[in-house]
Design a protein around this motif. Structure first.
Motif, PDB file in Angstrom:
ATOM      1  N   SER A   1     -37.766 -29.407   2.933  1.00 39.41           N
ATOM      2  CA  SER A   1     -36.525 -29.936   2.381  1.00 39.41           C
ATOM      3  C   SER A   1     -35.375 -28.942   2.459  1.00 39.41           C
ATOM      4  CB  SER A   1     -36.737 -30.385   0.930  1.00 39.41           C
ATOM      5  OG  SER A   1     -37.386 -29.382   0.183  1.00 39.41           O
ATOM      6  N   LEU A   2     -35.660 -27.653   2.248  1.00 37.50           N
ATOM      7  CA  LEU A   2     -34.588 -26.653   2.323  1.00 37.50           C
ATOM      8  C   LEU A   2     -34.044 -26.555   3.743  1.00 37.50           C
ATOM      9  CD1 LEU A   2     -32.965 -24.546   0.807  1.00 37.50           C
ATOM     10  CD2 LEU A   2     -34.771 -22.880   1.273  1.00 37.50           C
TER      11      LEU A   2
ATOM     12  N   PRO B   1     -23.796 -32.703   2.526  1.00 36.78           N
ATOM     13  CA  PRO B   1     -25.059 -32.414   3.206  1.00 36.78           C
ATOM     14  C   PRO B   1     -26.266 -32.611   2.297  1.00 36.78           C
ATOM     15  CG  PRO B   1     -23.842 -30.387   2.775  1.00 36.78           C
ATOM     16  CD  PRO B   1     -22.919 -31.520   2.489  1.00 36.78           C
ATOM     17  N   SER B   2     -26.111 -32.292   1.016  1.00 39.04           N
ATOM     18  CA  SER B   2     -27.205 -32.493   0.071  1.00 39.04           C
ATOM     19  C   SER B   2     -27.526 -33.973  -0.082  1.00 39.04           C
ATOM     20  CB  SER B   2     -26.839 -31.900  -1.301  1.00 39.04           C
ATOM     21  OG  SER B   2     -26.500 -30.538  -1.192  1.00 39.04           O
ATOM     22  N   LEU B   3     -26.491 -34.793  -0.191  1.00 36.39           N
ATOM     23  CA  LEU B   3     -26.678 -36.234  -0.341  1.00 36.39           C
ATOM     24  C   LEU B   3     -27.414 -36.821   0.857  1.00 36.39           C
ATOM     25  CD1 LEU B   3     -26.086 -38.977  -1.702  1.00 36.39           C
ATOM     26  CD2 LEU B   3     -23.892 -38.979  -0.504  1.00 36.39           C
ATOM     27  N   LEU B   4     -26.993 -36.473   2.052  1.00 37.35           N
ATOM     28  CA  LEU B   4     -27.609 -37.046   3.252  1.00 37.35           C
ATOM     29  C   LEU B   4     -29.061 -36.618   3.402  1.00 37.35           C
ATOM     30  CD1 LEU B   4     -24.674 -36.717   5.810  1.00 37.35           C
ATOM     31  CD2 LEU B   4     -25.353 -38.704   4.456  1.00 37.35           C
ATOM     32  N   ALA B   5     -29.347 -35.341   3.154  1.00 32.22           N
ATOM     33  CA  ALA B   5     -30.718 -34.863   3.266  1.00 32.22           C
ATOM     34  C   ALA B   5     -31.625 -35.514   2.225  1.00 32.22           C
ATOM     35  CB  ALA B   5     -30.755 -33.343   3.128  1.00 32.22           C
ATOM     36  N   LEU B   6     -31.165 -35.603   0.992  1.00 34.49           N
ATOM     37  CA  LEU B   6     -31.987 -36.186  -0.065  1.00 34.49           C
ATOM     38  C   LEU B   6     -32.158 -37.692   0.123  1.00 34.49           C
ATOM     39  CD1 LEU B   6     -30.642 -34.226  -3.164  1.00 34.49           C
ATOM     40  CD2 LEU B   6     -32.831 -33.926  -1.995  1.00 34.49           C
TER      41      LEU B   6
ATOM     42  N   ILE C   1     -35.334 -35.856  -7.444  1.00 33.06           N
ATOM     43  CA  ILE C   1     -34.908 -34.958  -8.525  1.00 33.06           C
ATOM     44  C   ILE C   1     -35.458 -33.554  -8.285  1.00 33.06           C
ATOM     45  CG2 ILE C   1     -35.204 -34.454 -10.987  1.00 33.06           C
ATOM     46  CD1 ILE C   1     -35.090 -37.530 -11.417  1.00 33.06           C
ATOM     47  N   GLY C   2     -36.706 -33.457  -7.838  1.00 36.68           N
ATOM     48  CA  GLY C   2     -37.279 -32.144  -7.550  1.00 36.68           C
ATOM     49  C   GLY C   2     -36.607 -31.469  -6.372  1.00 36.68           C
ATOM     50  N   ALA C   3     -36.401 -32.224  -5.276  1.00 36.90           N
ATOM     51  CA  ALA C   3     -35.800 -31.641  -4.075  1.00 36.90           C
ATOM     52  C   ALA C   3     -34.336 -31.275  -4.281  1.00 36.90           C
ATOM     53  CB  ALA C   3     -35.939 -32.609  -2.899  1.00 36.90           C
ATOM     54  N   ALA C   4     -33.660 -31.917  -5.221  1.00 40.09           N
ATOM     55  CA  ALA C   4     -32.240 -31.627  -5.466  1.00 40.09           C
ATOM     56  C   ALA C   4     -32.023 -30.190  -5.934  1.00 40.09           C
ATOM     57  CB  ALA C   4     -31.665 -32.610  -6.483  1.00 40.09           C
ATOM     58  N   THR C   5     -33.050 -29.565  -6.502  1.00 39.52           N
ATOM     59  CA  THR C   5     -32.907 -28.165  -6.914  1.00 39.52           C
ATOM     60  C   THR C   5     -32.698 -27.248  -5.711  1.00 39.52           C
ATOM     61  OG1 THR C   5     -35.313 -27.839  -6.872  1.00 39.52           O
ATOM     62  CG2 THR C   5     -34.347 -28.490  -8.968  1.00 39.52           C
ATOM     63  N   LEU C   6     -33.063 -27.719  -4.513  1.00 43.84           N
ATOM     64  CA  LEU C   6     -32.926 -26.898  -3.311  1.00 43.84           C
ATOM     65  C   LEU C   6     -31.554 -27.030  -2.653  1.00 43.84           C
ATOM     66  CD1 LEU C   6     -36.445 -27.609  -1.751  1.00 43.84           C
ATOM     67  CD2 LEU C   6     -35.727 -25.602  -3.062  1.00 43.84           C
ATOM     68  N   SER C   7     -30.646 -27.774  -3.286  1.00 46.31           N
ATOM     69  CA  SER C   7     -29.307 -27.949  -2.707  1.00 46.31           C
ATOM     70  C   SER C   7     -28.403 -26.744  -2.961  1.00 46.31           C
ATOM     71  CB  SER C   7     -28.653 -29.210  -3.279  1.00 46.31           C
ATOM     72  OG  SER C   7     -28.470 -29.098  -4.677  1.00 46.31           O
ATOM     73  N   THR C   8     -28.831 -25.811  -3.791  1.00 44.65           N
ATOM     74  CA  THR C   8     -28.013 -24.649  -4.133  1.00 44.65           C
ATOM     75  C   THR C   8     -27.578 -23.824  -2.915  1.00 44.65           C
ATOM     76  OG1 THR C   8     -28.905 -24.493  -6.371  1.00 44.65           O
ATOM     77  CG2 THR C   8     -28.029 -22.473  -5.414  1.00 44.65           C
ATOM     78  N   PRO C   9     -28.471 -23.507  -1.943  1.00 44.25           N
ATOM     79  CA  PRO C   9     -28.030 -22.660  -0.816  1.00 44.25           C
ATOM     80  C   PRO C   9     -26.966 -23.271   0.077  1.00 44.25           C
ATOM     81  CG  PRO C   9     -30.423 -22.614  -1.031  1.00 44.25           C
ATOM     82  CD  PRO C   9     -29.930 -23.693  -1.931  1.00 44.25           C
ATOM     83  N   VAL C  10     -26.737 -24.594  -0.006  1.00 42.33           N
ATOM     84  CA  VAL C  10     -25.656 -25.180   0.793  1.00 42.33           C
ATOM     85  C   VAL C  10     -24.436 -25.454  -0.075  1.00 42.33           C
ATOM     86  CG1 VAL C  10     -27.128 -26.142   2.586  1.00 42.33           C
ATOM     87  CG2 VAL C  10     -26.624 -27.522   0.556  1.00 42.33           C
ATOM     88  N   GLY C  11     -24.365 -24.803  -1.239  1.00 40.58           N
ATOM     89  CA  GLY C  11     -23.146 -24.811  -2.033  1.00 40.58           C
ATOM     90  C   GLY C  11     -23.019 -25.919  -3.047  1.00 40.58           C
TER      91      GLY C  11
END
Length: 515
Positions: free
Chosen positions: A63-64, A96-101, A163-173
């Motif tokens: 996911s990251l 980018p977070s929205l599209l990936a998740l 919800i779990g994968a959303a925690t990995l959105s931090t490195p893309v801002g």
């Protein structure tokens, strides 16, 4: 401990609000795509194979990595949109977070929708046809009501995953509950890590329970359960988003965005720069925990206004240079080439170097007679090398291996904080340390010399985005930082954040440098 807990709770409404907004948006978008696709797949074996195969393939991508891959793609599309329409869109953070998740949420919904519809008793479907129902009537009045419990089970699974994968959105801002986890792991702030994990887990449990009520209401034709679950989700969503709306109205659009990569020194320097701007009356947003490549691309695209990078990183990774002409030549080359190529302004070196340097415990180095990388080469086949999460993929590592012929028994990757712990516990014999890290002196580590000059200099420099190149307020606030921080002061500030006892926040450590 209580102060750290209070500090963590103070930013919880904002981080939770963004986490909920991101997760809910991705889940709704995933449902809108996957549900019709799943229904169509139930009627077409060929489409079912392709759709489930594609969704399953997405799940095999970490996911990251998927989140990081969307950023350069969106950055390119934003540039095209700006050329065509005169205005681009933000490729950093939410999009980018929205599209990936969204892609991550689709598989369980798609699979359950296809299974639920195709699993209906053929006799029931035939009976519906027999009473004269059209295909649309049969879908809405017979198939979807019967398949709804199975579909809802898929939605519940997708919600927990998202919800779990959303925690990995931090490195893309993107601000999320992952901010607690990434920053907490780096600075060993276990209170922050605990708050982030507990909040994320609690959110997933509550959402799953409310969706469970809806699922039970659908399965048992119980309107009260259905309404209770739906009302709970609606109230929770509004409560989570309310602080974001209030904050947006109160603060308006931030005047400046200061970026930082994902380690303690970067947090401190971002606070130092942001503090100078805030004292001038400017509103400032921090975008921290950015990946190294993401940070520079975001700056060049104007997504962030300023951040600190290192001359060796820029020389090797951005300009793809493999030579080492010396400190001053590297700085001048960067100043000229970054501005000519990307419009990026190298404002000023801060006065210290944060160089990659291979480090060993003093007792281990002395026992093996190792003082330099040349000495290390002879002993390397019996030793374990530990690096940070990106070191072994960087051109600097390839240059060191080529220059000295290093071949280790094993190479292991660690989050930077745990890399030092690995050296202490002897899980690694050598690590890729950072010369401005306060733990070098505190742990009595030996930095191995580089007699062949394989590693370039790593002067810390302030970079300013092209859109802020002529911003006098920003330049005048940040320019005095040039040459104002020596390596001992930076080591002390870093150690103040990284040490176990008497730990300071990055803002408090920045105040130490501002004195």
């Amino acid at each position: 401990m209580a102060d750290r807990f209070d500090a963590a709770l103070a930013v919880l409404p904002e981080r939770l609000g963004w986490h909920v907004a991101l997760s809910a948006s991705a889940l709704v978008l995933g449902l809108a795509i996957a549900l019709p696709l799943g229904i169509a797949a139930a009627r077409s074996p060929r489409l079912k194979w392709v759709a489930l195969g594609g969704a399953g393939l997405v799940q095999t991508i970490p996911s990251l990595a998927l989140l990081a891959l969307f950023y350069p793609v969106l950055l390119l599309l934003s540039g095209l949109a700006e050329r065509v329409f005169g205005q681009g869109f933000s490729a950093l953070g939410f999009l980018p977070s929205l599209l990936a998740l969204t892609l991550y949420s689709m598989l369980p919904i798609l699979r359950n929708a296809a299974a639920g519809v195709s699993g209906i008793d053929p006799a029931v479907v035939e009976a519906a046809r027999g009473v004269g129902m059209t295909d649309r009537q049969r879908l809405w009045r017979v198939e979807l009501p019967l398949a709804a419990p199975v579909i809802m089970a898929g939605v519940r699974t997708a919600a927990v995953w998202t919800i779990g994968a959303a925690t990995l959105s931090t490195p893309v801002g993107q601000t999320s509950l992952g901010d607690y986890i990434f920053s907490g792991l780096q600075t060993e702030d276990w209170v922050a890590v605990l708050v982030g994990c507990a909040a994320s887990a609690g959110l997933a449990i509550v959402v799953d329970a409310l969706l469970g009520l809806i699922e039970a209401g659908v399965a048992r034709r119980d309107g009260k359960r259905f309404l209770a679950g739906g009302a709970g989700l609606a109230i929770g969503l509004l409560a989570a988003l309310a602080p974001l709306a209030v904050g947006a109205l109160a603060q308006g659009r931030p005047a400046y965005v200061i970026g930082a990569k994902n380690f303690s020194e970067q947090y401190i320097l971002a606070e130092l720069m942001a503090g100078r701007l805030e004292r001038e009356g400017a509103s400032v947003q921090r975008r921290v925990n950015l990946g190294s490549a993401v940070a520079y691309r975001a700056l060049a695209a104007g997504e962030i206004d300023a951040y600190v990078d290192y001359s060796g990183t820029l020389w090797a990774n951005v300009l793809n240079r493999k030579d080492n002409p010396g400190r001053q030549a590297v700085l001048e080359g960067l100043r000229t080439e970054l501005e000519a190529r990307d419009g990026v302004v190298l404002l000023a070196p801060l006065g210290f170097e944060n160089a990659y340097a291979l480090a060993m415990r003093r007792d281990r180095a002395e026992a093996l007679g190792i003082k330099s990388l040349a000495d290390l080469a002879a002993r390397a086949p019996d030793l374990t090398m530990g690096g940070d999460l990106e070191f072994f993929s960087r051109p600097e590592w390839a240059a060191v291996v080529t220059a000295y012929g290093l071949r280790f028994k094993a190479e292991r990757q660690f989050q930077p904080t745990f890399m030092y712990r690995a050296l202490e516990s002897r899980e690694a014999d050598v690590i890729s340390a950072f010369s401005s890290d306060g733990r070098i002196a505190a742990d009595d580590l030996v930095l191995l010399t580089d007699p062949r000059g394989a590693l370039p200099p790593y002067d810390a420099v302030i970079l300013v985005s092209p859109k802020r190149a002529g911003d006098r307020r920003l330049i005048e606030a940040l320019k005095p930082l040039g040459g104002s921080i020596d390596v001992r002061a930076m080591q002390a500030a870093n150690y103040a954040v990284d040490r176990d006892a008497g730990k300071k926040s990055p803002a408090e450590a920045a105040a130490m440098l501002a004195r």
